[in-house]
Write a protein that holds these residues in place. Structure first.
Motif, PDB file in Angstrom:
ATOM      1  N   TRP A 265       0.837  -1.186   0.000  1.00  0.00           N
ATOM      2  CA  TRP A 265       0.000   0.000   0.000  1.00  0.00           C
ATOM      3  C   TRP A 265       0.881   1.247   0.000  1.00  0.00           C
ATOM      4  CZ3 TRP A 265      -3.223  -1.863   4.816  1.00  0.00           C
ATOM      5  CH2 TRP A 265      -4.046  -2.930   4.424  1.00  0.00           C
ATOM      6  N   ASP A 266       0.521   2.210  -0.806  1.00  0.00           N
ATOM      7  CA  ASP A 266       1.137   3.532  -0.775  1.00  0.00           C
ATOM      8  C   ASP A 266       0.412   4.337   0.290  1.00  0.00           C
ATOM      9  OD1 ASP A 266       2.127   6.057  -1.156  1.00  0.00           O
ATOM     10  OD2 ASP A 266       1.730   6.146  -3.307  1.00  0.00           O
ATOM     11  N   LEU A 267       1.080   4.658   1.382  1.00  0.00           N
ATOM     12  CA  LEU A 267       0.413   5.308   2.513  1.00  0.00           C
ATOM     13  C   LEU A 267      -0.135   6.684   2.152  1.00  0.00           C
ATOM     14  CD1 LEU A 267       2.778   4.298   5.459  1.00  0.00           C
ATOM     15  CD2 LEU A 267       0.684   3.184   4.666  1.00  0.00           C
ATOM     16  N   ALA A 268       0.511   7.381   1.223  1.00  0.00           N
ATOM     17  CA  ALA A 268       0.029   8.711   0.833  1.00  0.00           C
ATOM     18  C   ALA A 268      -1.294   8.629   0.090  1.00  0.00           C
ATOM     19  CB  ALA A 268       1.078   9.410  -0.029  1.00  0.00           C
ATOM     20  N   ALA A 269      -1.614   7.462  -0.483  1.00  0.00           N
ATOM     21  CA  ALA A 269      -2.846   7.310  -1.256  1.00  0.00           C
ATOM     22  C   ALA A 269      -4.010   6.811  -0.415  1.00  0.00           C
ATOM     23  CB  ALA A 269      -2.600   6.350  -2.414  1.00  0.00           C
ATOM     24  N   ILE A 270      -3.765   6.461   0.841  1.00  0.00           N
ATOM     25  CA  ILE A 270      -4.820   5.932   1.700  1.00  0.00           C
ATOM     26  C   ILE A 270      -5.746   7.054   2.162  1.00  0.00           C
ATOM     27  CG2 ILE A 270      -5.217   5.024   4.035  1.00  0.00           C
ATOM     28  CD1 ILE A 270      -2.991   3.035   3.526  1.00  0.00           C
ATOM     29  N   ASP A 271      -7.038   6.815   2.089  1.00  0.00           N
ATOM     30  CA  ASP A 271      -8.040   7.745   2.603  1.00  0.00           C
ATOM     31  C   ASP A 271      -8.447   7.291   3.998  1.00  0.00           C
ATOM     32  OD1 ASP A 271     -10.148   9.362   3.224  1.00  0.00           O
ATOM     33  OD2 ASP A 271     -11.347   8.907   1.443  1.00  0.00           O
ATOM     34  N   PRO A 272      -8.004   7.962   5.058  1.00  0.00           N
ATOM     35  CA  PRO A 272      -8.284   7.493   6.421  1.00  0.00           C
ATOM     36  C   PRO A 272      -9.749   7.622   6.824  1.00  0.00           C
ATOM     37  CG  PRO A 272      -7.190   9.619   6.470  1.00  0.00           C
ATOM     38  CD  PRO A 272      -7.170   9.169   5.044  1.00  0.00           C
ATOM     39  N   ALA A 273     -10.576   8.269   5.981  1.00  0.00           N
ATOM     40  CA  ALA A 273     -12.002   8.360   6.262  1.00  0.00           C
ATOM     41  C   ALA A 273     -12.757   7.101   5.843  1.00  0.00           C
ATOM     42  CB  ALA A 273     -12.607   9.583   5.572  1.00  0.00           C
ATOM     43  N   VAL A 274     -12.092   6.187   5.117  1.00  0.00           N
ATOM     44  CA  VAL A 274     -12.699   4.920   4.710  1.00  0.00           C
ATOM     45  C   VAL A 274     -12.658   3.962   5.898  1.00  0.00           C
ATOM     46  CG1 VAL A 274     -12.484   2.949   3.154  1.00  0.00           C
ATOM     47  CG2 VAL A 274     -12.072   5.274   2.297  1.00  0.00           C
ATOM     48  N   PRO A 275     -13.785   3.351   6.300  1.00  0.00           N
ATOM     49  CA  PRO A 275     -13.802   2.499   7.498  1.00  0.00           C
ATOM     50  C   PRO A 275     -12.789   1.368   7.499  1.00  0.00           C
ATOM     51  CG  PRO A 275     -16.043   3.044   6.845  1.00  0.00           C
ATOM     52  CD  PRO A 275     -15.141   3.587   5.761  1.00  0.00           C
ATOM     53  N   PHE A 276     -12.417   0.857   6.321  1.00  0.00           N
ATOM     54  CA  PHE A 276     -11.408  -0.199   6.226  1.00  0.00           C
ATOM     55  C   PHE A 276     -10.109   0.192   6.929  1.00  0.00           C
ATOM     56  CE2 PHE A 276      -7.895  -2.175   3.788  1.00  0.00           C
ATOM     57  CZ  PHE A 276      -8.223  -3.514   3.892  1.00  0.00           C
ATOM     58  N   TYR A 277      -9.829   1.500   6.977  1.00  0.00           N
ATOM     59  CA  TYR A 277      -8.573   1.983   7.547  1.00  0.00           C
ATOM     60  C   TYR A 277      -8.744   2.596   8.943  1.00  0.00           C
ATOM     61  CZ  TYR A 277      -6.981   1.503   2.714  1.00  0.00           C
ATOM     62  OH  TYR A 277      -6.674   1.012   1.467  1.00  0.00           O
ATOM     63  N   PHE A 278      -9.895   2.411   9.575  1.00  0.00           N
ATOM     64  CA  PHE A 278     -10.120   3.011  10.896  1.00  0.00           C
ATOM     65  C   PHE A 278      -9.198   2.428  11.969  1.00  0.00           C
ATOM     66  CE2 PHE A 278     -14.762   4.751  10.703  1.00  0.00           C
ATOM     67  CZ  PHE A 278     -14.379   5.628   9.712  1.00  0.00           C
ATOM     68  N   HIS A 279      -8.967   1.123  11.905  1.00  0.00           N
ATOM     69  CA  HIS A 279      -8.203   0.447  12.961  1.00  0.00           C
ATOM     70  C   HIS A 279      -6.714   0.633  12.685  1.00  0.00           C
ATOM     71  CE1 HIS A 279      -7.675  -3.475  15.527  1.00  0.00           C
ATOM     72  NE2 HIS A 279      -7.101  -2.414  16.068  1.00  0.00           N
ATOM     73  N   ILE A 280      -6.038   1.372  13.559  1.00  0.00           N
ATOM     74  CA  ILE A 280      -4.622   1.677  13.346  1.00  0.00           C
ATOM     75  C   ILE A 280      -3.837   1.528  14.639  1.00  0.00           C
ATOM     76  CG2 ILE A 280      -5.051   3.263  11.429  1.00  0.00           C
ATOM     77  CD1 ILE A 280      -4.666   5.590  13.342  1.00  0.00           C
ATOM     78  N   GLN A 281      -2.542   1.338  14.479  1.00  0.00           N
ATOM     79  CA  GLN A 281      -1.587   1.535  15.566  1.00  0.00           C
ATOM     80  C   GLN A 281      -0.701   2.699  15.139  1.00  0.00           C
ATOM     81  OE1 GLN A 281       0.485  -1.951  17.033  1.00  0.00           O
ATOM     82  NE2 GLN A 281      -1.372  -2.669  18.009  1.00  0.00           N
ATOM     83  N   SER A 282      -0.678   3.739  15.975  1.00  0.00           N
ATOM     84  CA  SER A 282       0.108   4.933  15.668  1.00  0.00           C
ATOM     85  C   SER A 282       1.422   4.895  16.430  1.00  0.00           C
ATOM     86  CB  SER A 282      -0.663   6.198  16.047  1.00  0.00           C
ATOM     87  OG  SER A 282      -1.815   6.337  15.254  1.00  0.00           O
ATOM     88  N   LEU A 283       2.526   4.876  15.702  1.00  0.00           N
ATOM     89  CA  LEU A 283       3.831   5.067  16.313  1.00  0.00           C
ATOM     90  C   LEU A 283       3.884   6.494  16.832  1.00  0.00           C
ATOM     91  CD1 LEU A 283       6.738   4.194  16.918  1.00  0.00           C
ATOM     92  CD2 LEU A 283       7.319   4.773  14.560  1.00  0.00           C
ATOM     93  N   ALA A 284       4.264   6.670  18.090  1.00  0.00           N
ATOM     94  CA  ALA A 284       4.116   7.986  18.707  1.00  0.00           C
ATOM     95  C   ALA A 284       5.280   8.315  19.622  1.00  0.00           C
ATOM     96  CB  ALA A 284       2.804   8.045  19.504  1.00  0.00           C
ATOM     97  N   ARG A 285       5.571   9.608  19.687  1.00  0.00           N
ATOM     98  CA  ARG A 285       6.466  10.129  20.719  1.00  0.00           C
ATOM     99  C   ARG A 285       5.644  10.407  21.960  1.00  0.00           C
ATOM    100  NH1 ARG A 285      11.105  11.186  17.957  1.00  0.00           N
ATOM    101  NH2 ARG A 285      10.896  11.724  15.740  1.00  0.00           N
ATOM    102  N   VAL A 286       6.272  10.267  23.130  1.00  0.00           N
ATOM    103  CA  VAL A 286       5.559  10.503  24.373  1.00  0.00           C
ATOM    104  C   VAL A 286       6.451  11.300  25.323  1.00  0.00           C
ATOM    105  CG1 VAL A 286       6.318   8.299  25.381  1.00  0.00           C
ATOM    106  CG2 VAL A 286       4.257   9.413  26.255  1.00  0.00           C
TER     107      VAL A 286
END
Length: 365
Positions: free
Chosen positions: A312-333
């Protein structure tokens, strides 16, 4: 049906080990791992699940690197040998229980390979049992443990080899087992709730390992919660676990259901609260590991011995599509003067009053 497991004192019922204690089709037993190098913006995830009442074992390995998410998946009919933790090119090896495990991704046509070793940094955390009904049906009843650790080994993506060193590549794993929706949906009247709010976050700090999980109804009432602060001391001292409660404040990215920023307070009884300021820097889409995938969803039958993959090309993903709702976000804390990193897993479906969401899939405004 006697198997080699029956030679060990692990029986929980009067049946041989091959037979689950429940006949529920949705009984499962799963391994999950993630690892990351926040400076290189490298993230990988691995899952392997057994579904004995559906006679299926499936697995997936996925890597985010250089703006793409690479995926290889495999599924097969289950055998009686539960010790053979492998599907196609994907394998898990338990080298030292609760301490050292190995992931092996053998050569495949999607040019994604790996040989990785997870070394636990601390003892696993047993989360409270997940138990939830929809009407009269018990649709979720499972246990999970979460464990922080480090990684060593290598990953190869389309000929590009990345060396993995434990000083740089952190992560966590979980083991869960019990009943939750897997496989093809049941026929007839829909019985599962159309609302789900979920946060899960294992983080590494210089002076502590922290972890939290929260599930809430649409009105914000909490039906599952756990949090732990495991304080680090010198190497000769055992880590100290402080169970804690959770408060949070979230900001959603406009036009999506993704968390753009979060503050989470972990409140150990009798101790000062720890405030975590969480800033996501990269998203890993869990559908790549089968979560919510319409074809390769966990426990679905796709063939007797099938391997698949895609990029998958991440820049082409539409995060408003339910298929992509479930994510793990790498994050600074940040926690006070301490800086670290970790993962914020998130899934928000349906209305949720605390975040202002009202419809089934409507994005934040």
């Amino acid at each position: 049906m006697i198997t080699e497991w029956d030679d060990f004192p692990v029986h929980q019922t009067s049946d041989p080990v091959a037979f689950p204690a429940t006949s529920d089709r949705n009984f499962y037993d799963r391994y999950f791992f993630h690892g990351y190098d926040i400076e290189k913006r490298l993230f990988f995830g691995f899952a392997l699940g057994c579904y004995p009442n559906r006679a299926i074992v499936d697995s997936a390995f996925s890597v985010v690197l250089n703006g793409q998410q690479h995926i290889v998946r495999a599924s097969k009919r289950a055998t009686d040998n539960h010790r053979a933790l492998g599907v196609g090119p994907l394998h898990v090896q338990v080298l030292e229980p609760l301490r050292v495990l190995r992931i092996l991704v053998e050569e495949n046509q999607w040019q994604l390979r790996a040989d990785l070793q997870f070394a636990a940094s601390v003892a696993p955390i047993e989360e409270p049992r997940f138990r939830q009904r929809s009407g009269t049906r018990l649709w979720m009843d499972y246990t999970r443990m979460t464990q922080h650790g480090t990684w060593s080994g290598w990953i190869e993506v389309r000929g590009l080899r990345v060396e993995i060193h434990p000083q740089q590549v952190l992560g966590a794993r979980d083991r869960s087992w019990g009943v939750r929706p897997v496989g093809e949906p049941d026929a007839g009247v829909p019985s599962l709730p159309m609302q789900f709010f979920w946060l899960w976050g294992p983080f590494h700090l210089p002076n502590a390992w922290v972890h939290f999980a929260v599930s809430e109804y649409a009105d914000g009432q909490r039906w599952h919660e756990c949090a732990s602060v495991i304080q680090r001391f010198d190497e000769s001292s055992a880590p100290r676990l402080l169970p804690a409660r959770v408060r949070y404040q979230l900001r959603l990215r406009r036009g999506t259901r993704q968390i753009d920023w979060a503050e989470v307070w972990l409140e150990p009884e009798g101790s000062e609260a720890m405030k975590l300021e969480i800033q996501p820097v990269l998203h890993f889409y869990m559908a790549g590991l089968g979560y919510g995938h319409p074809e390769w969803g966990h426990g679905r039958y796709v063939g007797d011995d099938v391997v698949g993959g895609e990029t998958w090309d991440l820049a082409a993903i539409d995060p408003a599509v339910p298929f992509y709702f479930h994510i793990q976000s790498l994050a600074r804390v940040r926690a006070g003067t301490q800086y670290g990193c970790g993962v914020l897993e998130q899934l928000i479906i349906g209305p949720h009053a605390p975040t202002g969401l009202t419809g089934l899939f409507d994005p934040a405004s």
